[in-house]
Write an enzyme that holds these catalytic residues in place. Structure first.
Site, PDB file in Angstrom:
ATOM      1  N   LYS A   1       2.556  -2.049  -7.879  1.00 54.17           N
ATOM      2  CA  LYS A   1       3.909  -1.860  -8.388  1.00 54.17           C
ATOM      3  C   LYS A   1       4.957  -2.571  -7.538  1.00 54.17           C
ATOM      4  O   LYS A   1       5.905  -3.130  -8.056  1.00 54.17           O
ATOM      5  CB  LYS A   1       4.206  -0.357  -8.441  1.00 54.17           C
TER       6      LYS A   1
ATOM      7  N   LYS B   1       3.424  -8.833 -20.473  1.00 52.15           N
ATOM      8  CA  LYS B   1       2.945  -7.446 -20.668  1.00 52.15           C
ATOM      9  C   LYS B   1       1.507  -7.456 -21.158  1.00 52.15           C
ATOM     10  O   LYS B   1       0.675  -6.686 -20.676  1.00 52.15           O
ATOM     11  CB  LYS B   1       3.799  -6.683 -21.700  1.00 52.15           C
TER      12      LYS B   1
ATOM     13  N   HIS C   1       5.936 -29.430 -29.196  1.00 51.77           N
ATOM     14  CA  HIS C   1       5.741 -30.392 -28.106  1.00 51.77           C
ATOM     15  C   HIS C   1       4.437 -30.132 -27.358  1.00 51.77           C
ATOM     16  O   HIS C   1       4.280 -30.570 -26.218  1.00 51.77           O
ATOM     17  CB  HIS C   1       6.935 -30.347 -27.148  1.00 51.77           C
TER      18      HIS C   1
ATOM     19  N   TRP D   1      -3.761  -1.807  -1.279  1.00 49.80           N
ATOM     20  CA  TRP D   1      -3.805  -3.033  -2.077  1.00 49.80           C
ATOM     21  C   TRP D   1      -4.146  -4.125  -1.064  1.00 49.80           C
ATOM     22  O   TRP D   1      -3.347  -4.450  -0.193  1.00 49.80           O
ATOM     23  CB  TRP D   1      -2.441  -3.296  -2.725  1.00 49.80           C
TER      24      TRP D   1
ATOM     25  N   ASN E   1       1.073  -0.315   5.967  1.00 56.43           N
ATOM     26  CA  ASN E   1       1.422  -1.047   4.749  1.00 56.43           C
ATOM     27  C   ASN E   1       2.142  -2.305   5.209  1.00 56.43           C
ATOM     28  O   ASN E   1       3.155  -2.211   5.888  1.00 56.43           O
ATOM     29  CB  ASN E   1       2.344  -0.161   3.889  1.00 56.43           C
ATOM     30  N   GLY E   2       1.593  -3.489   4.865  1.00 51.73           N
ATOM     31  CA  GLY E   2       2.248  -4.726   5.281  1.00 51.73           C
ATOM     32  C   GLY E   2       1.220  -5.721   5.799  1.00 51.73           C
ATOM     33  O   GLY E   2       0.018  -5.593   5.544  1.00 51.73           O
TER      34      GLY E   2
ATOM     35  N   GLU F   1      -0.990  -8.686 -18.333  1.00 50.29           N
ATOM     36  CA  GLU F   1      -1.216  -7.853 -17.146  1.00 50.29           C
ATOM     37  C   GLU F   1      -1.974  -6.576 -17.434  1.00 50.29           C
ATOM     38  O   GLU F   1      -2.677  -6.081 -16.570  1.00 50.29           O
ATOM     39  CB  GLU F   1       0.072  -7.587 -16.368  1.00 50.29           C
TER      40      GLU F   1
ATOM     41  N   CYS G   1       0.863  -1.176   0.000  1.00 50.86           N
ATOM     42  CA  CYS G   1       0.000   0.000   0.000  1.00 50.86           C
ATOM     43  C   CYS G   1       0.906   1.235   0.000  1.00 50.86           C
ATOM     44  O   CYS G   1       2.111   1.144   0.186  1.00 50.86           O
ATOM     45  CB  CYS G   1      -0.856   0.016   1.256  1.00 50.86           C
TER      46      CYS G   1
ATOM     47  N   ARG H   1       1.286   1.903  -5.983  1.00 50.89           N
ATOM     48  CA  ARG H   1       1.540   0.859  -4.986  1.00 50.89           C
ATOM     49  C   ARG H   1       0.297   0.062  -4.642  1.00 50.89           C
ATOM     50  O   ARG H   1       0.369  -0.982  -3.977  1.00 50.89           O
ATOM     51  CB  ARG H   1       2.095   1.489  -3.696  1.00 50.89           C
TER      52      ARG H   1
ATOM     53  N   GLU I   1       8.317 -12.180 -21.656  1.00 53.93           N
ATOM     54  CA  GLU I   1       8.047 -10.823 -21.206  1.00 53.93           C
ATOM     55  C   GLU I   1       6.921 -10.189 -22.034  1.00 53.93           C
ATOM     56  O   GLU I   1       6.045  -9.507 -21.490  1.00 53.93           O
ATOM     57  CB  GLU I   1       9.344 -10.002 -21.275  1.00 53.93           C
TER      58      GLU I   1
HETATM   59  C1  F6R Z   1       5.542  -6.874 -14.556  1.00 56.91           C
HETATM   60  C2  F6R Z   1       5.800  -6.430 -13.232  1.00 56.91           C
HETATM   61  C3  F6R Z   1       6.052  -7.433 -12.164  1.00 56.91           C
HETATM   62  C4  F6R Z   1       7.385  -7.107 -11.470  1.00 56.91           C
HETATM   63  C5  F6R Z   1       7.608  -8.047 -10.277  1.00 56.91           C
HETATM   64  C6  F6R Z   1       8.952  -7.810  -9.630  1.00 56.91           C
HETATM   65  O1  F6R Z   1       5.324  -5.815 -15.430  1.00 56.91           O
HETATM   66  O2  F6R Z   1       5.828  -5.266 -12.972  1.00 56.91           O
HETATM   67  O3  F6R Z   1       6.062  -8.724 -12.679  1.00 56.91           O
HETATM   68  O4  F6R Z   1       8.407  -7.231 -12.418  1.00 56.91           O
HETATM   69  O5  F6R Z   1       6.599  -7.859  -9.341  1.00 56.91           O
HETATM   70  O6  F6R Z   1       9.057  -6.517  -9.156  1.00 56.91           O
HETATM   71  P1  F6R Z   1      10.463  -5.884  -8.764  1.00 56.91           P
HETATM   72  O7  F6R Z   1      11.254  -5.794 -10.013  1.00 56.91           O
HETATM   73  O8  F6R Z   1      10.109  -4.533  -8.220  1.00 56.91           O
HETATM   74  O9  F6R Z   1      11.077  -6.786  -7.754  1.00 56.91           O
END
Ligand code: F6R
Length: 615
Positions: free
Chosen positions: A610, A492, A511, A75, A101-102, A495, A2, A27, A488
């Site tokens: 994030k 993208k 396969h 969150w 937060n936590g 998500e 959060c 966040r 990746e």
């Molecule tokens: C994908 C994304 C997440 C982060 C993952 C790791 O777009 O944002 O998959 O890559 O949560 O986050 P960090 O890099 O902050 O440890």
């Protein structure tokens, strides 16, 4: 996970807190709330939804005056996102109010105990338990708020960054941290509290980042007193000068942070290698590597731990380290690694990769590796983050703040840093010649310009997005260095557009996944000239004969794939190891445009946040 904000000083707290919450919305954004002290009482408003929803509600509901306040964007962990579970939370008496937060892991047993003592709870949250625990301690021990917070936190198992104040003592906010970040901005007779420095950057450049197991009493006109939660010892806090500026955390004319961050990649990559690499002199210099060169050179292997996009960057690095420096590499999901009783020795070097530097699983994996004697090196974007501090040494990516939840520039700058490390080690080990070393550096130096050229495909990518935006599934295929890019690209798309997508090594298609291919399946195939080109062309033939729709990511001037594919998107030519820095660009743009066309919230996709600071 959060975002928390607080203010105590001489200005109106509300606009500062509101703006701060908007900056911290990356966040978490399922609910939000603010509590203000208006000189007599606490005024609190909170709601399910985004900070804009809160603003609309709050301004009708409560007066917004007062120069003490706290705010929260959530969150959800304990309790669904709704108005009642939103923060801030009152204690039973209504005297104390808290944001958190936590996760408090032992909240159920604490709640039982408090219930026996007559406390009641309106929400399902662990946070409401914590504020009542603090109140209970304060009453029973007849002590000040700071002491009560300290005693209560010593009974708590879990992770937290909290801010709490007492309406009967409106000259102080008490804050504490374990496992979740907390910064205190130091102004002129005013103080700011936040999960990161972005909410207060226009007011002060001086900040204290609390360390784990530290708390602080922040007093109006008096200052900040930091102490250890466990043993009560006073700490002389380090006041850091912030490098962040306002422009970096605003959209700068782009519609979305994600688009801005995609377009920032040429400069982000340049900033990441600038000053570390001197191709003409044949030098790569990174303090974290130079200082620990022996450890790297004596390592039996490198273990990379990371999550999500950072894990994909780790997979790219596996190819680079093995290819150039001939060091065996294992790439692990941090969340699996930490629970697997892995074999780690003091001969292992662990590289932890994280944009935020706060990912709970990565942090736990680091602690585990350290406890078994491994040397741990961090690759983080956020300066001063928990992971940056927990690792023995490290190298920052210089991507600047990444606000869009979908990671873009963090990925390419992580690959850039990892390439520099691999090149430096390769040269030190003698596994590449000085001319190869120089050639790699010259090619890397050209990448920012080439990324700019790759971005020129934006308009065409948009037309492709329009054609396939209603597809239910996507496949992404790549080989070698571009297999992680396929993963990746799929991540993208998933998500931000919520379309199901899978990434596969191109040769694995036969396969199993080949069974999915029909005329409705768009398949993005990375088929650059460098890197198993002929093999990938054969894979494309296999797709074509099953009527799949082929979107080829190809090298400029390619003719062969153009003949076979339904669409081709060109990227400039480079050496194989650097192709991920270019091929990933159209995939980011494709997911951005599809999500936008489907009306999705690109910067704040549902259910995500994030920084994943919970397990
Ligand atoms: C994908 C994304 C997440 C982060 C993952 C790791 O777009 O944002 O998959 O890559 O949560 O986050 P960090 O890099 O902050 O440890």
């Amino acid at each position: 996970m959060c975002g928390i904000v607080g203010y105590i000083g001489h200005r109106e707290a509300y606009p500062i807190i509101l703006k701060g919450l908007k900056r911290l919305e990356y966040r978490g954004y399922d609910s939000a709330g603010i509590a203000l002290f208006d000189g007599t009482d606490i005024k609190l408003s909170k709601t399910k939804g985004k900070v804009d929803d809160l603003q609309a509600k709050l301004e009708k509901e409560i007066p917004t005056n007062g120069n003490l306040g706290i705010g929260h964007t959530r969150w959800a962990t304990h309790g669904v996102p709704n108005d009642v579970n939103s923060h801030p939370h009152y204690s039973n008496s209504g005297n104390l109010v808290i944001i958190h937060n936590g996760i408090i892991e032992n909240y159920e047993s604490l709640k039982k105990e408090l219930s026996k003592r007559g406390y009641t709870f309106k929400s399902d949250t662990d946070t409401e338990v914590l504020v009542n625990l603090i109140e209970d301690v304060k009453k029973n021990e007849n002590t000040k708020l700071g002491k009560a917070v300290q005693i209560a936190l010593n009974q708590v198992v879990g992770a937290y960054a909290i801010a709490v104040f007492d309406k009967n003592k409106p000259n102080e906010i008490v804050v504490a941290r374990l496992g979740s970040p907390l910064a205190i901005g130091i102004g002129d007779d005013e103080f700011f509290i936040a999960s990161d420095a972005s909410p207060f950057i226009e007011y002060t450049k001086n900040a204290i980042y609390l360390e784990d197991e530290e708390m602080a009493v922040v007093r109006r006109n008096k200052g900040v007193k930091v102490r250890k939660i466990k043993d009560d010892s006073l700490v002389d806090p380090y006041v850091q000068e912030l490098q962040l500026n306002l422009e970096q955390i605003e959209k700068g004319g782009y519609d979305h942070f994600m688009l801005k961050e995609i377009y920032e990649q040429p400069s982000a990559i340049l900033d990441t290698f600038r000053g570390r690499m001197l191709p003409n002199e044949g030098i790569i210099k990174m303090a974290g590597i130079e200082d620990n060169m022996k450890t790297f050179l004596n390592a039996n292997r490198i273990i990379v731990v990371a999550c999500g996009t950072s894990w994909h960057a780790g997979l790219v690095s596996e190819y680079i380290f093995e290819d150039l420096a001939r060091i065996p590499v294992e790439v692990e999901y941090a969340s699996e690694f930490r629970y697997r009783n892995p074999v780690i020795t003091d001969k292992d070097v662990v590289i932890a990769i994280s944009q935020s530097g706060e990912t709970a699983d990565t942090l736990a994996a680091i602690k585990l590796a350290k406890s078994r004697g491994a040397f741990v090196f961090g690759v983080c974007n956020v300066v001063g983050s928990s992971i940056a501090r927990e690792t023995h040494a490290g190298a920052y990516t210089h991507a600047g703040p990444e606000i869009g939840v979908a990671s873009t520039k963090a990925f390419t700058t992580q690959i850039t840093v990892l390439t520099l490390i691999a090149l430096r080690l390769a040269r030190a080990k003698g596994t590449i010649s000085s001319s190869e070393f120089r050639h790699h550096m010259i090619e890397l130096e050209l990448i920012p310009e080439k990324v700019k050229r790759a971005l020129d495909s934006d308009a065409y990518v948009k037309t492709v997005a329009d054609i396939y935006k209603n597809a239910k599934n996507f496949l992404y295929l790549g080989r070698g260095y571009n297999f992680p890019v396929a993963l990746e690209g799929a991540l993208k798309l998933k998500e931000i557009s919520y379309i199901h997508a899978e990434g596969y090594p191109a040769a694995e298609m036969k396969h199993g996944p080949i069974a999915l291919i029909d005329e409705n399946m768009p398949i993005v195939v990375i088929a650059t000239k460098k890197g198993h080109y002929e093999k990938v062309v054969s894979n494309i033939q296999e797709i074509k004969s099953r009527k799949g729709k082929i979107i080829g990511i190809v090298t400029e001037g390619d003719e062969q794939v153009r003949e076979l594919a339904d669409h081709v998107i060109e990227v400039p030519e480079t050496i194989e190891s650097l192709t991920p820095l270019l091929t990933t660009i159209p995939l980011q743009l494709l997911s951005y445009h599809i999500a936008l066309m489907l009306g999705k919230n690109v910067d704040q996709p549902r259910n995500l946040a994030k920084a994943v600071t919970v397990e």
